[in-house]
Design a protein around this motif. Structure first.
Motif, PDB file in Angstrom:
ATOM      1  N   ILE A  15     -12.052   4.816   3.796  1.00 10.31           N
ATOM      2  CA  ILE A  15     -13.172   4.351   2.969  1.00 10.31           C
ATOM      3  C   ILE A  15     -14.441   4.953   3.561  1.00 10.31           C
ATOM      4  O   ILE A  15     -14.763   4.719   4.730  1.00 10.31           O
ATOM      5  CB  ILE A  15     -13.302   2.818   2.985  1.00 10.31           C
ATOM      6  CG1 ILE A  15     -11.970   2.139   2.688  1.00 10.31           C
ATOM      7  CG2 ILE A  15     -14.351   2.363   1.978  1.00 10.31           C
ATOM      8  CD1 ILE A  15     -12.016   0.634   2.864  1.00 10.31           C
ATOM      9  N   LEU A  48     -12.899   6.546  -1.768  1.00 15.90           N
ATOM     10  CA  LEU A  48     -11.568   6.195  -1.282  1.00 15.90           C
ATOM     11  C   LEU A  48     -10.690   7.436  -1.265  1.00 15.90           C
ATOM     12  O   LEU A  48     -10.543   8.108  -2.290  1.00 15.90           O
ATOM     13  CB  LEU A  48     -10.936   5.124  -2.174  1.00 15.90           C
ATOM     14  CG  LEU A  48     -11.790   3.892  -2.502  1.00 15.90           C
ATOM     15  CD1 LEU A  48     -11.002   2.919  -3.381  1.00 15.90           C
ATOM     16  CD2 LEU A  48     -12.275   3.204  -1.236  1.00 15.90           C
ATOM     17  N   LEU A  76      -9.642  -4.822  -6.573  1.00 12.57           N
ATOM     18  CA  LEU A  76      -9.815  -4.028  -5.352  1.00 12.57           C
ATOM     19  C   LEU A  76      -8.496  -3.858  -4.602  1.00 12.57           C
ATOM     20  O   LEU A  76      -8.260  -2.821  -3.976  1.00 12.57           O
ATOM     21  CB  LEU A  76     -10.866  -4.675  -4.453  1.00 12.57           C
ATOM     22  CG  LEU A  76     -12.312  -4.621  -4.960  1.00 12.57           C
ATOM     23  CD1 LEU A  76     -13.239  -5.352  -4.001  1.00 12.57           C
ATOM     24  CD2 LEU A  76     -12.782  -3.177  -5.149  1.00 12.57           C
ATOM     25  N   ASN A  77      -7.635  -4.886  -4.654  1.00 14.34           N
ATOM     26  CA  ASN A  77      -6.305  -4.743  -4.057  1.00 14.34           C
ATOM     27  C   ASN A  77      -5.527  -3.621  -4.729  1.00 14.34           C
ATOM     28  O   ASN A  77      -4.841  -2.827  -4.074  1.00 14.34           O
ATOM     29  CB  ASN A  77      -5.523  -6.055  -4.173  1.00 14.34           C
ATOM     30  CG  ASN A  77      -5.881  -7.052  -3.095  1.00 14.34           C
ATOM     31  OD1 ASN A  77      -6.330  -6.677  -2.018  1.00 14.34           O
ATOM     32  ND2 ASN A  77      -5.689  -8.322  -3.376  1.00 14.34           N
ATOM     33  N   GLY A  90      -7.262  -0.208  -3.953  1.00 17.34           N
ATOM     34  CA  GLY A  90      -7.130   0.081  -2.535  1.00 17.34           C
ATOM     35  C   GLY A  90      -5.700   0.434  -2.159  1.00 17.34           C
ATOM     36  O   GLY A  90      -5.458   1.361  -1.369  1.00 17.34           O
ATOM     37  N   ILE A 147      -5.353   2.121   1.414  1.00 14.92           N
ATOM     38  CA  ILE A 147      -6.435   1.476   2.160  1.00 14.92           C
ATOM     39  C   ILE A 147      -5.948   0.163   2.778  1.00 14.92           C
ATOM     40  O   ILE A 147      -5.186  -0.579   2.175  1.00 14.92           O
ATOM     41  CB  ILE A 147      -7.627   1.177   1.221  1.00 14.92           C
ATOM     42  CG1 ILE A 147      -8.136   2.465   0.552  1.00 14.92           C
ATOM     43  CG2 ILE A 147      -8.736   0.458   1.959  1.00 14.92           C
ATOM     44  CD1 ILE A 147      -8.715   3.467   1.489  1.00 14.92           C
ATOM     45  N   ILE A 192     -12.058  -3.071   1.723  1.00 14.58           N
ATOM     46  CA  ILE A 192     -13.116  -2.460   0.911  1.00 14.58           C
ATOM     47  C   ILE A 192     -14.355  -3.343   0.906  1.00 14.58           C
ATOM     48  O   ILE A 192     -15.489  -2.866   1.098  1.00 14.58           O
ATOM     49  CB  ILE A 192     -12.620  -2.209  -0.524  1.00 14.58           C
ATOM     50  CG1 ILE A 192     -11.540  -1.118  -0.532  1.00 14.58           C
ATOM     51  CG2 ILE A 192     -13.782  -1.796  -1.438  1.00 14.58           C
ATOM     52  CD1 ILE A 192     -10.840  -0.945  -1.863  1.00 14.58           C
ATOM     53  N   PRO A 219      -5.973  -4.401   1.459  1.00 18.29           N
ATOM     54  CA  PRO A 219      -6.725  -3.317   0.816  1.00 18.29           C
ATOM     55  C   PRO A 219      -8.059  -3.754   0.223  1.00 18.29           C
ATOM     56  O   PRO A 219      -9.107  -3.175   0.519  1.00 18.29           O
ATOM     57  CB  PRO A 219      -5.760  -2.820  -0.264  1.00 18.29           C
ATOM     58  CG  PRO A 219      -4.781  -3.927  -0.471  1.00 18.29           C
ATOM     59  CD  PRO A 219      -4.654  -4.622   0.846  1.00 18.29           C
ATOM     60  N   THR A 229       0.805  -1.219   0.000  1.00 22.27           N
ATOM     61  CA  THR A 229       0.000   0.000   0.000  1.00 22.27           C
ATOM     62  C   THR A 229       0.842   1.275   0.000  1.00 22.27           C
ATOM     63  O   THR A 229       1.899   1.339   0.610  1.00 22.27           O
ATOM     64  CB  THR A 229      -0.925   0.034   1.240  1.00 22.27           C
ATOM     65  OG1 THR A 229      -0.129  -0.162   2.413  1.00 22.27           O
ATOM     66  CG2 THR A 229      -1.972  -1.061   1.157  1.00 22.27           C
TER      67      THR A 229
END
Length: 404
Positions: free
Chosen positions: A354, A349, A250-251, A254, A259, A285, A281, A211
């Protein structure tokens, strides 16, 4: 020489990391067993898998099997846990704990295929994974012998492992300066050890892998819409995706916005507290979106019961009880609520945060007509008076008794 009957083959759960790289030559020295390396592809980075077979052979393994388990991991392990709302000690999304049973199951399968007499893992004698692996082994084939080198050898630290590998001319990416212990799969990556062993140390940049630092994340917020059908995400921003691709996407998004970072001290099963930095992440989410749907759909008693199921499931999975009736029972009970989660959630985001900004479901119990502060024609506020009289009756009687 440590003696073992019927010298033959052992299947090692092999990651290519420091511990399992040292285990291969150590087993050959002390048990005279033929070591078969088993690599479970549960979504770790491509760099971890590139050349891993050659590395295993160079370390002394007679063979190396790489099995792609990503789809099974996502469908049969991650989402069943996700369906219960399980969070260990309110924070940990169980990334490592969920992966161990599927690895152990496939390891046992390979042991049968290769007529091996034993299985081996690289978990330490201080951690949870030794329990998770060996609980799975016991449930799936109690007749196989189990080797746990960390509980046997005289090597007492990761620094000594590095020196041991050097003496065997076996390469490793670990150094005494960067001696973190990491676990990575499609759901998360965890980092332990190093500077994190002192709880007064702030995690440095090397503690975070996936991240972006939230302070360095984009200055512009990004909006995503996730549509769910009976608990499963089926579209993101109107694009249809299977569960594996959904999680990968989403990874990625994020991670870009910082995230899913947590820095926690958790209670291990054996009684030791440990500190770790976890990055989840995409999972963070999904959990946020699903909780938003639950707020719309579940009545109060159902919501509270689902919370209790999630609390119990977290402990069961964390403690390695995957192949047990209690895990199946919780999962089946939670599926009733999971099956109700259909609708759309819009998320914002921004720099590690979030924010749920829109939510919709045809199964929603929220009624603007009833909830409005404006004039309505469906709710008689006088009805609350009788309800309160009955609801407060026991309190009233107690007060009267106390006064006497």
């Amino acid at each position: 020489m440590i003696k073992i009957k019927h010298t033959n083959k052992v299947v090692l759960a092999y990651s290519g990391g420091l511990d399992t790289s040292a285990i291969i030559p150590w087993i050959k020295e002390n048990y005279s067993l033929e070591v078969i390396a088993f690599v479970a592809d549960v979504g770790q980075s491509k760099n971890d898998l590139d050349g891993i077979s050659e590395k295993a052979i160079q370390s002394g393994a007679s063979d190396c099997y790489i099995v792609d388990l990503k789809k099974d991991f996502v469908y049969d392990y991650i989402f069943p846990v996700l369906s219960t709302g399980a969070l260990y000690e309110g924070n940990y999304l169980l990334g490592t704990a969920m992966a161990r049973p599927i690895i152990a199951k496939e390891q046992i399968k390979l042991a049968h295929q290769t007529n091996s007499i034993a299985v081996c893992h690289g978990a330490t004698g201080k951690g949870n994974d030794q329990v998770r692996f060996e609980m799975a082994y016991a449930a799936l084939d109690p007749n196989l012998k189990v080797l746990s080198p960390w509980r046997k050898w005289k090597l007492s630290s990761r620094e000594e492992l590095i020196d041991y590998l050097k003496s065997k001319n076996i390469s490793t990416t670990a150094t005494k300066e960067k001696i973190y212990s990491r676990d990575e799969n499609i759901w998360h990556i965890s980092t332990e050890g190093g500077v994190l062993e002192n709880t007064w140390n702030e995690p440095d940049n090397n503690c975070w892998v996936w991240t972006t630092d939230p302070m360095m994340a984009p200055d512009k917020a990004e909006y995503i819409t996730i549509e769910f059908d009976k608990g499963y995400p089926i579209t993101i921003n109107n694009n249809s995706l299977n569960l594996v691709d959904c999680l990968i996407y989403l990874n990625k998004i994020g991670s870009k916005h910082g995230i899913g970072r947590i820095d926690i001290v958790e209670n291990r099963l054996i009684g030791i507290k440990s500190r770790g930095c976890y990055e989840t992440p995409g999972g963070t989410i999904l959990v946020t979106a699903m909780r938003a749907l639950e707020q719309l759909i579940l009545d109060r008693d159902s919501f509270q019961w689902r919370q209790k199921l999630g609390l119990k499931m977290a402990t069961v999975v964390y403690d390695g009880l995957w192949f047990s009736p209690i895990r199946k029972s919780i999962q089946n009970a939670a599926h009733v609520f999971f099956n109700m989660l259909s609708g759309k959630i819009v998320l914002k985001l921004y720099k590690g945060n979030i924010i749920v900004i829109k939510k919709y479901s045809q199964q929603s119990l929220y009624s603007e007509e009833f909830a409005t502060f404006g004039k309505d024609t469906v709710y008689d506020q006088h009805d609350a008076q009788g309800f309160i009289k009955l609801f407060s009756l026991s309190s009233k009687i107690r007060a009267m008794k106390n006064k006497k």
